[in-house]
Design a protein around this motif. Structure first.
Motif, PDB file in Angstrom:
ATOM      1  N   MET A  85       0.850  -1.183   0.000  1.00  0.00           N
ATOM      2  CA  MET A  85       0.000   0.000   0.000  1.00  0.00           C
ATOM      3  C   MET A  85       0.888   1.236   0.000  1.00  0.00           C
ATOM      4  O   MET A  85       1.843   1.330   0.753  1.00  0.00           O
ATOM      5  CB  MET A  85      -0.910  -0.011   1.226  1.00  0.00           C
ATOM      6  CG  MET A  85      -1.798   1.218   1.338  1.00  0.00           C
ATOM      7  SD  MET A  85      -3.095   0.997   2.573  1.00  0.00           S
ATOM      8  CE  MET A  85      -2.166   0.365   3.957  1.00  0.00           C
ATOM      9  N   THR A  86       0.573   2.183  -0.841  1.00  0.00           N
ATOM     10  CA  THR A  86       1.334   3.417  -0.950  1.00  0.00           C
ATOM     11  C   THR A  86       0.604   4.531  -0.222  1.00  0.00           C
ATOM     12  O   THR A  86      -0.590   4.730  -0.400  1.00  0.00           O
ATOM     13  CB  THR A  86       1.531   3.815  -2.418  1.00  0.00           C
ATOM     14  OG1 THR A  86       2.235   2.785  -3.089  1.00  0.00           O
ATOM     15  CG2 THR A  86       2.324   5.105  -2.512  1.00  0.00           C
ATOM     16  N   LYS A  87       1.363   5.271   0.619  1.00  0.00           N
ATOM     17  CA  LYS A  87       0.811   6.429   1.315  1.00  0.00           C
ATOM     18  C   LYS A  87       1.611   7.656   0.907  1.00  0.00           C
ATOM     19  O   LYS A  87       2.766   7.562   0.524  1.00  0.00           O
ATOM     20  CB  LYS A  87       0.851   6.219   2.821  1.00  0.00           C
ATOM     21  CG  LYS A  87      -0.039   5.066   3.283  1.00  0.00           C
ATOM     22  CD  LYS A  87      -0.070   4.944   4.795  1.00  0.00           C
ATOM     23  CE  LYS A  87      -1.003   3.821   5.237  1.00  0.00           C
ATOM     24  NZ  LYS A  87      -1.061   3.693   6.716  1.00  0.00           N
ATOM     25  N   GLU A  88       0.989   8.812   1.039  1.00  0.00           N
ATOM     26  CA  GLU A  88       1.591  10.032   0.537  1.00  0.00           C
ATOM     27  C   GLU A  88       1.854  11.013   1.675  1.00  0.00           C
ATOM     28  O   GLU A  88       1.008  11.206   2.556  1.00  0.00           O
ATOM     29  CB  GLU A  88       0.667  10.678  -0.497  1.00  0.00           C
ATOM     30  CG  GLU A  88       1.313  11.810  -1.272  1.00  0.00           C
ATOM     31  CD  GLU A  88       0.436  12.245  -2.431  1.00  0.00           C
ATOM     32  OE1 GLU A  88       0.577  11.665  -3.528  1.00  0.00           O
ATOM     33  OE2 GLU A  88      -0.398  13.161  -2.220  1.00  0.00           O
ATOM     34  N   GLN A 138      12.888  -0.732   7.450  1.00  0.00           N
ATOM     35  CA  GLN A 138      14.198  -0.531   6.826  1.00  0.00           C
ATOM     36  C   GLN A 138      14.042  -0.127   5.371  1.00  0.00           C
ATOM     37  O   GLN A 138      13.472  -0.856   4.550  1.00  0.00           O
ATOM     38  CB  GLN A 138      15.049  -1.801   6.919  1.00  0.00           C
ATOM     39  CG  GLN A 138      16.444  -1.603   6.336  1.00  0.00           C
ATOM     40  CD  GLN A 138      17.421  -2.662   6.764  1.00  0.00           C
ATOM     41  OE1 GLN A 138      17.185  -3.393   7.721  1.00  0.00           O
ATOM     42  NE2 GLN A 138      18.538  -2.766   6.048  1.00  0.00           N
ATOM     43  N   ALA A 139      14.561   1.045   5.047  1.00  0.00           N
ATOM     44  CA  ALA A 139      14.507   1.539   3.671  1.00  0.00           C
ATOM     45  C   ALA A 139      15.375   0.672   2.774  1.00  0.00           C
ATOM     46  O   ALA A 139      16.490   0.285   3.139  1.00  0.00           O
ATOM     47  CB  ALA A 139      14.974   2.982   3.623  1.00  0.00           C
ATOM     48  N   THR A 140      14.881   0.362   1.594  1.00  0.00           N
ATOM     49  CA  THR A 140      15.605  -0.491   0.653  1.00  0.00           C
ATOM     50  C   THR A 140      15.939   0.205  -0.654  1.00  0.00           C
ATOM     51  O   THR A 140      16.872  -0.201  -1.347  1.00  0.00           O
ATOM     52  CB  THR A 140      14.788  -1.757   0.338  1.00  0.00           C
ATOM     53  OG1 THR A 140      13.502  -1.370  -0.179  1.00  0.00           O
ATOM     54  CG2 THR A 140      14.605  -2.608   1.582  1.00  0.00           C
ATOM     55  N   TYR A 180      10.400   0.389   1.396  1.00  0.00           N
ATOM     56  CA  TYR A 180      10.951  -0.110   2.654  1.00  0.00           C
ATOM     57  C   TYR A 180      10.298  -1.425   3.038  1.00  0.00           C
ATOM     58  O   TYR A 180       9.221  -1.790   2.541  1.00  0.00           O
ATOM     59  CB  TYR A 180      10.797   0.928   3.774  1.00  0.00           C
ATOM     60  CG  TYR A 180       9.368   1.287   4.141  1.00  0.00           C
ATOM     61  CD1 TYR A 180       8.722   0.710   5.227  1.00  0.00           C
ATOM     62  CD2 TYR A 180       8.666   2.250   3.406  1.00  0.00           C
ATOM     63  CE1 TYR A 180       7.426   1.052   5.568  1.00  0.00           C
ATOM     64  CE2 TYR A 180       7.366   2.606   3.737  1.00  0.00           C
ATOM     65  CZ  TYR A 180       6.749   2.003   4.825  1.00  0.00           C
ATOM     66  OH  TYR A 180       5.465   2.344   5.173  1.00  0.00           O
ATOM     67  N   ILE A 181      10.984  -2.148   3.915  1.00  0.00           N
ATOM     68  CA  ILE A 181      10.483  -3.424   4.417  1.00  0.00           C
ATOM     69  C   ILE A 181      10.126  -3.252   5.887  1.00  0.00           C
ATOM     70  O   ILE A 181      10.908  -2.726   6.680  1.00  0.00           O
ATOM     71  CB  ILE A 181      11.533  -4.542   4.257  1.00  0.00           C
ATOM     72  CG1 ILE A 181      11.769  -4.827   2.775  1.00  0.00           C
ATOM     73  CG2 ILE A 181      11.100  -5.806   4.992  1.00  0.00           C
ATOM     74  CD1 ILE A 181      12.881  -5.826   2.517  1.00  0.00           C
ATOM     75  N   HIS A 217       6.771  -2.237   1.468  1.00  0.00           N
ATOM     76  CA  HIS A 217       5.885  -1.074   1.374  1.00  0.00           C
ATOM     77  C   HIS A 217       6.552   0.007   0.539  1.00  0.00           C
ATOM     78  O   HIS A 217       7.759  -0.021   0.301  1.00  0.00           O
ATOM     79  CB  HIS A 217       5.583  -0.504   2.767  1.00  0.00           C
ATOM     80  CG  HIS A 217       4.965  -1.464   3.719  1.00  0.00           C
ATOM     81  ND1 HIS A 217       3.605  -1.581   3.895  1.00  0.00           N
ATOM     82  CD2 HIS A 217       5.543  -2.364   4.563  1.00  0.00           C
ATOM     83  CE1 HIS A 217       3.358  -2.512   4.803  1.00  0.00           C
ATOM     84  NE2 HIS A 217       4.516  -2.996   5.235  1.00  0.00           N
ATOM     85  N   SER A 218       5.763   0.993   0.164  1.00  0.00           N
ATOM     86  CA  SER A 218       6.317   2.195  -0.447  1.00  0.00           C
ATOM     87  C   SER A 218       5.515   3.383   0.040  1.00  0.00           C
ATOM     88  O   SER A 218       4.336   3.272   0.388  1.00  0.00           O
ATOM     89  CB  SER A 218       6.293   2.120  -1.973  1.00  0.00           C
ATOM     90  OG  SER A 218       4.954   2.050  -2.444  1.00  0.00           O
ATOM     91  N   ALA A 219       6.192   4.514   0.099  1.00  0.00           N
ATOM     92  CA  ALA A 219       5.544   5.764   0.490  1.00  0.00           C
ATOM     93  C   ALA A 219       6.036   6.852  -0.437  1.00  0.00           C
ATOM     94  O   ALA A 219       7.204   6.868  -0.844  1.00  0.00           O
ATOM     95  CB  ALA A 219       5.865   6.105   1.944  1.00  0.00           C
TER      96      ALA A 219
END
Length: 551
Positions: free
Chosen positions: A1-4, A218-220, A234-235, A241-243
């Protein structure tokens, strides 16, 4: 799910926690703060005296280890960095020094416009709630409380008298002018408890509806549209996930994790990225290069009598002390075992001190003891010699293209002959000091390296076998205008848009002091830039693109 969000800050450490808290003061701004570690709730974290035990706890540490250090007997050395809210400010030794004001003037001379001491002093004052009160050099209402170090014991008085007889100054405040001579630093301790950026900045901000603090995240990878950073992948747990960030992405992972994430995202030395099968987005050869650390060598001496600290950590006595500390915030657990420290010059014609000395009334591996039950370490007087401005440079590289693989770290300790000669000088200086009156009435002999180690070869062998660092990594994403620079003077990553780095990695050269306070200052100044505060980009207020040779 992407959040902004408007801003995404990667890393809730000494700088990142500051940036997220300051940006979220504007209720119209949405901020996401990503932290790979957990909350700052470890039972040892609040107690200053527990620093040595906390530093090695794997649950709050990234667990990095260097590559074989070729000038240190090929040893792989532990790398202590905080993996928790507050980052290394939550596990460090809390020595709150800024370095020499001329360090920052040097940054400006090297192309970091707006980073002279006059430029950065307001942000040092903004962060601090000094026990000294407000002054030209100190703030009294900031999020980080500081505490005076007690120096009333007899060993300290004897050491300072020895220093005076040797012609050294004794300083009551290293930040009042130029730091040189003997004294004690302020400590980032408030009411007897650790004053980290998690406690000072994030705890008051945590209830804001426009600030999301995601731990265990943790950002990937940095997400791009063209060369504009638009988000973070990130994980968290087992989920990816992504933001999205509608304004900017700010990396505050520190001198190891910020260049690591840049390279994972295709920003770095092209040859190295191709070797790791990573598509090159920006060939930026300075990413991960220019890594600097403060080399440190410990020596040990036999005191003539007993050390108060060893007696104080007998099991029954320390148990009472801890109970009193929990109730009052006072007593031995509210302090660190430091007798005194010194900044000094190896040659009188130097502009700034190039060496630091620490004096401790205990062994580095001191432990709680009790007669007939647990054996203690014994009465030992320990010193550390630290090179403040090493010539050696190291690097940070990818181990693979897998974001969960730890980075490769090479400090290159003693890689320069000048550093080897300077460390030998420091050990001999220490011997001479402690053999001088009246300190020679306190010290009866040298335990390590031992009086027999006299020649350069003898000292070099000891240094190679024991050298470590002060855990002050900097400069792997250097700020400036040269071909090796990674960010400009507004911390924007060259070759990209909407992406900045704000942590100790941007220092053009390491400061001649401890690096936590400067890292917090970087966070304060970065937040001021992002908020568009007048003068945040320098006394001129210029907001133009920084040019760079070869950019």
């Amino acid at each position: 799910m992407t959040k902004e969000f408007d801003y995404i800050v990667v890393g809730a450490g000494s700088a990142g926690a500051v940036i997220a808290a300051r940006l979220s003061e504007d209720p119209g701004v949405r901020v996401l703060l990503l932290e790979a570690g957990g909350p700052d709730r470890h039972r040892l974290m609040a107690m200053p005296l527990a620093f040595f035990q906390l530093l090695r706890r794997p649950e709050v540490n990234w667990g990095y280890v260097t590559e074989p250090e070729v000038h240190a007997d090929d040893r792989r050395l532990p790398v202590f960095r905080g993996k928790t809210l507050g980052g290394s400010s939550s596990i460090n030794g809390m020595m709150f020094t800024r370095g020499d004001p001329r360090d920052y003037d040097q940054w400006a001379q090297m192309g970091a416009t707006g980073w002279s001491f006059e430029d950065v002093l307001p942000y040092f004052r903004r962060m601090e709630s000094s026990w000294r009160g407000s002054s030209e050099r100190h703030g009294d209402s900031g999020p980080i409380g500081t505490q005076r170090h007690p120096m009333e014991n007899q060993v300290c008085r004897t050491l300072l008298e020895t220093a005076r007889r040797q012609g050294h100054e004794v300083s009551d405040d290293y930040e009042a002018g130029y730091p040189e001579g003997f004294g004690a630093p302020d400590f980032s301790i408030h009411k007897g408890r650790r004053a980290s950026t998690a406690r000072g900045y994030l705890q008051p901000a945590a209830g804001r509806p426009n600030l999301v603090i995601a731990t265990g995240a943790q950002a990937t990878r940095i997400l791009f549209e063209g060369h504009a950073a638009v988000g973070i992948e990130y994980i968290r747990g087992s989920q990816r996930h992504s933001a999205r960030a509608t304004r900017e992405v700010i990396l505050s992972g520190g001198a190891y994790n910020s260049p690591h994430l840049l390279m994972l995202s295709g920003i770095g030395p092209a040859d190295h990225l191709r070797e790791m099968d990573i598509k090159v987005k920006v060939d930026l050869r300075g990413v991960g290069q220019n890594l600097q650390e403060h080399p440190s060598v410990a020596t040990a001496y036999q005191p003539c009598g007993e050390m108060d600290f060893e007696n104080a950590i007998r099991l029954d006595r320390i148990a009472r002390s801890v109970l009193w500390w929990k109730l009052s915030g006072k007593g031995l657990p509210a302090t660190l075992p430091l007798t005194a420290m010194a900044f000094y010059k190896s040659r009188p014609n130097l502009e700034r001190p190039d060496l630091e000395a620490l004096f401790l009334p205990t062994a580095m591996d001191a432990r709680v003891w009790f007669p007939g039950l647990m054996k203690g370490r014994g009465h030992v007087f320990t010193t550390s010699t630290i090179i403040l401005r090493p010539d050696s440079r190291g690097w940070v590289k990818l181990r693979s293209g897998n974001p969960l693989d730890k980075p490769r770290i090479f400090w290159n300790l003693l890689g320069s002959e000048s550093d080897r000669a300077l460390m030998r000088h420091g050990l001999r200086w220490m011997r001479e000091l402690l053999a001088s009156p009246p300190m020679n009435e306190v010290i009866s002999g040298e335990l390590k390296p031992g009086a027999a180690a006299q020649s350069d070869a003898d000292l070099d062998a000891y240094i190679r076998a024991t050298i470590a660092t002060a855990h002050h990594p900097t400069s792997s994403c250097t700020m400036g205008t040269g071909s090796e620079a990674v960010v400009d003077s507004q911390l924007r990553v060259y070759g990209t848009e909407r992406l900045r780095v704000a942590d100790a990695s941007i220092m053009p050269v390491i400061v001649g002091g401890h690096t936590n306070a400067p890292s917090i200052m970087i966070g304060e100044k970065a937040a001021a830039m992002l908020r568009g505060e007048p003068g945040a980009t320098g006394r001129t207020g210029l907001d133009s693109e920084t040019s760079r040779e070869g950019a």
